[in-house]
Design an enzyme around this catalytic site. Structure first.
Site, PDB file in Angstrom:
ATOM      1  N   ASP A 160      14.837  -3.203 -22.339  1.00 37.72           N
ATOM      2  CA  ASP A 160      15.937  -3.206 -21.381  1.00 37.72           C
ATOM      3  C   ASP A 160      16.601  -4.574 -21.281  1.00 37.72           C
ATOM      4  O   ASP A 160      16.062  -5.578 -21.731  1.00 37.72           O
ATOM      5  CB  ASP A 160      15.411  -2.832 -19.993  1.00 37.72           C
ATOM      6  CG  ASP A 160      15.233  -1.332 -19.844  1.00 37.72           C
ATOM      7  OD1 ASP A 160      15.708  -0.593 -20.714  1.00 37.72           O
ATOM      8  OD2 ASP A 160      14.619  -0.931 -18.851  1.00 37.72           O
TER       9      ASP A 160
ATOM     10  N   MET B  89      18.339  -4.923  -6.411  1.00 37.51           N
ATOM     11  CA  MET B  89      19.707  -4.482  -6.698  1.00 37.51           C
ATOM     12  C   MET B  89      20.588  -4.545  -5.446  1.00 37.51           C
ATOM     13  O   MET B  89      21.425  -3.674  -5.216  1.00 37.51           O
ATOM     14  CB  MET B  89      19.692  -3.045  -7.264  1.00 37.51           C
ATOM     15  CG  MET B  89      18.955  -2.956  -8.589  1.00 37.51           C
ATOM     16  SD  MET B  89      18.733  -1.276  -9.210  1.00 37.51           S
ATOM     17  CE  MET B  89      17.218  -0.787  -8.364  1.00 37.51           C
TER      18      MET B  89
ATOM     19  N   LYS C 254      21.194  -1.326 -19.805  1.00 38.05           N
ATOM     20  CA  LYS C 254      22.351  -0.950 -19.003  1.00 38.05           C
ATOM     21  C   LYS C 254      22.203  -1.670 -17.694  1.00 38.05           C
ATOM     22  O   LYS C 254      21.137  -1.784 -17.132  1.00 38.05           O
ATOM     23  CB  LYS C 254      22.462   0.561 -18.800  1.00 38.05           C
ATOM     24  CG  LYS C 254      21.222   1.251 -18.367  1.00 38.05           C
ATOM     25  CD  LYS C 254      21.469   2.751 -18.394  1.00 38.05           C
ATOM     26  CE  LYS C 254      20.167   3.539 -18.378  1.00 38.05           C
ATOM     27  NZ  LYS C 254      19.194   3.121 -17.415  1.00 38.05           N
TER      28      LYS C 254
HETATM   29  N1  SAH Z   1      11.251  -2.396 -12.706  1.00 33.30           N
HETATM   30  C1  SAH Z   1      11.796  -3.659 -12.207  1.00 33.30           C
HETATM   31  C2  SAH Z   1      13.024  -3.428 -11.354  1.00 33.30           C
HETATM   32  C3  SAH Z   1      14.178  -2.822 -12.104  1.00 33.30           C
HETATM   33  S1  SAH Z   1      15.612  -2.618 -11.117  1.00 33.30           S
HETATM   34  C4  SAH Z   1      10.702  -4.423 -11.467  1.00 33.30           C
HETATM   35  O1  SAH Z   1       9.648  -3.859 -11.177  1.00 33.30           O
HETATM   36  O2  SAH Z   1      10.896  -5.595 -11.207  1.00 33.30           O
HETATM   37  C5  SAH Z   1      16.512  -4.101 -11.500  1.00 33.30           C
HETATM   38  C6  SAH Z   1      16.460  -5.050 -10.326  1.00 33.30           C
HETATM   39  O3  SAH Z   1      15.209  -5.709 -10.291  1.00 33.30           O
HETATM   40  C7  SAH Z   1      17.478  -6.161 -10.379  1.00 33.30           C
HETATM   41  O4  SAH Z   1      18.735  -5.733  -9.931  1.00 33.30           O
HETATM   42  C8  SAH Z   1      16.847  -7.145  -9.420  1.00 33.30           C
HETATM   43  O5  SAH Z   1      17.022  -6.731  -8.084  1.00 33.30           O
HETATM   44  C9  SAH Z   1      15.388  -6.993  -9.748  1.00 33.30           C
HETATM   45  N2  SAH Z   1      14.935  -7.971 -10.757  1.00 33.30           N
HETATM   46  C10 SAH Z   1      14.366  -7.712 -11.930  1.00 33.30           C
HETATM   47  N3  SAH Z   1      14.043  -8.854 -12.575  1.00 33.30           N
HETATM   48  C11 SAH Z   1      14.425  -9.854 -11.763  1.00 33.30           C
HETATM   49  C12 SAH Z   1      14.353 -11.286 -11.839  1.00 33.30           C
HETATM   50  N4  SAH Z   1      13.827 -11.916 -12.881  1.00 33.30           N
HETATM   51  N5  SAH Z   1      14.833 -12.006 -10.803  1.00 33.30           N
HETATM   52  C13 SAH Z   1      15.360 -11.403  -9.719  1.00 33.30           C
HETATM   53  N6  SAH Z   1      15.456 -10.069  -9.601  1.00 33.30           N
HETATM   54  C14 SAH Z   1      14.986  -9.304 -10.596  1.00 33.30           C
END
Ligand code: SAH
Length: 269
Positions: free
Chosen positions: A36, A172, A57
């Protein structure tokens, strides 16, 4: 990894050091890695033998493409590949991992799930914010800032969340930060309540904004912070004043040894 299997695996929030050993093992064995947008390029360097397929995406664009990704996984597995599906954070936290795994099972493709460190926990830890602390909260609520259509989630009961949850961790949430802050304050949360925004957490680009619910939107604009971001609402954010360990590694002194005002241990008073 067995040929014909899909390993649905979390890559953690960014820093490659936060991969699990199972993830590293899979990277070394996979024939194909489907990754991703939020998976750091450096992590793919662990899989030089594999074909790398980008399935990114960003920004809540919907499900036709999601279905394509799931079916692609099915096709690759049926072709006898060792398939590593690598997702940011944890695959089962706001990452559609549940949907992908369901499609695989429905198509009789064997699947293994490897959890990862979710951004809402590990990303905040890198900012020096513990998601729970005995003096602050006995619960924490993980919230998504937009629903399937990309709008601010209307099915959430913001009044109940405001009342019932001491600490909120919002994924998000940047696009709809104004609405979210508005919902929370309408439901009685104070404009002075501490809020942190952590962008690109655990990467070299990590930035942290400490603000309040009332100033959140203006401060996001003023600092020009961009997604991906975790927004944390609650008193836990104050703990950063004592636990900003990255700042301390860079030579900063802790700003406040007792940000919650609970008193210092006798020996250090
Ligand atoms: N499965 C992921 C979340 C996916 S949804 C998890 O468990 O972390 C995508 C959202 O995750 C982004 O919009 C943001 O809110 C958050 N996110 C993922 N990686 C991030 C990072 N390195 N720093 C800040 N927010 C992050």
């Amino acid at each position: 990894m067995e040929p014909g299997w899909v390993w649905l695996c979390g890559a953690g929030p960014g820093d490659p050091g936060l991969l699990t050993l199972h993830a590293l093992n899979a990277l070394r064995q996979a024939d194909v890695v489907i990754f991703d947008a939020l998976v750091q390029e450096a992590i793919l360097d662990w899989a030089p033998q594999a074909e790398h397929i980008y399935a990114g995406k960003r920004g809540g664009k919907p499900s036709a493409k999601q279905r394509d990704i799931s079916l692609r996984l099915v096709d690759l597995a049926r072709a006898g590949k060792r398939v590593l599906r690598l997702k940011g954070g944890d695959p089962f936290v706001f990452g559609r991992g549940g949907e992908e795994a369901q499609t695989l099972v429905q198509h009789n493709v064997p699947v293994r799930i490897i959890p990862g460190i979710s951004a809402g926990i590990g990303g905040l830890a890198y900012a020096g914010i513990p998601v729970t602390h005995r003096d602050v909260n006995q619960s924490v609520t993980f919230v998504t800032g937009h629903d399937q259509s990309g709008a601010a989630p209307s099915s959430l009961d913001w009044a109940s969340i405001s009342k019932g949850s001491q600490v909120l961790v919002i994924y998000m949430g940047m696009k709809h930060a104004a609405q979210i802050a508005g919902h929370l304050m309408d439901a009685g949360r104070q404009p002075s309540e501490p809020v942190a925004v952590v962008t690109s957490a655990t990467t070299a680009d990590q930035r942290v904004l400490e603000t309040t619910l009332g100033s959140l939107v203006a401060d996001i604009e003023a600092t020009g912070m961009e997604p991906p971001a975790i927004i944390c609402v609650g008193q836990s954010v104050l703990m950063r004043q004592v636990l900003d360990w990255q700042g301390m590694m860079a030579g900063d002194a802790p700003r406040n040894l007792d940000p919650l005002g609970r008193g210092l241990p006798a020996e250090s008073a």
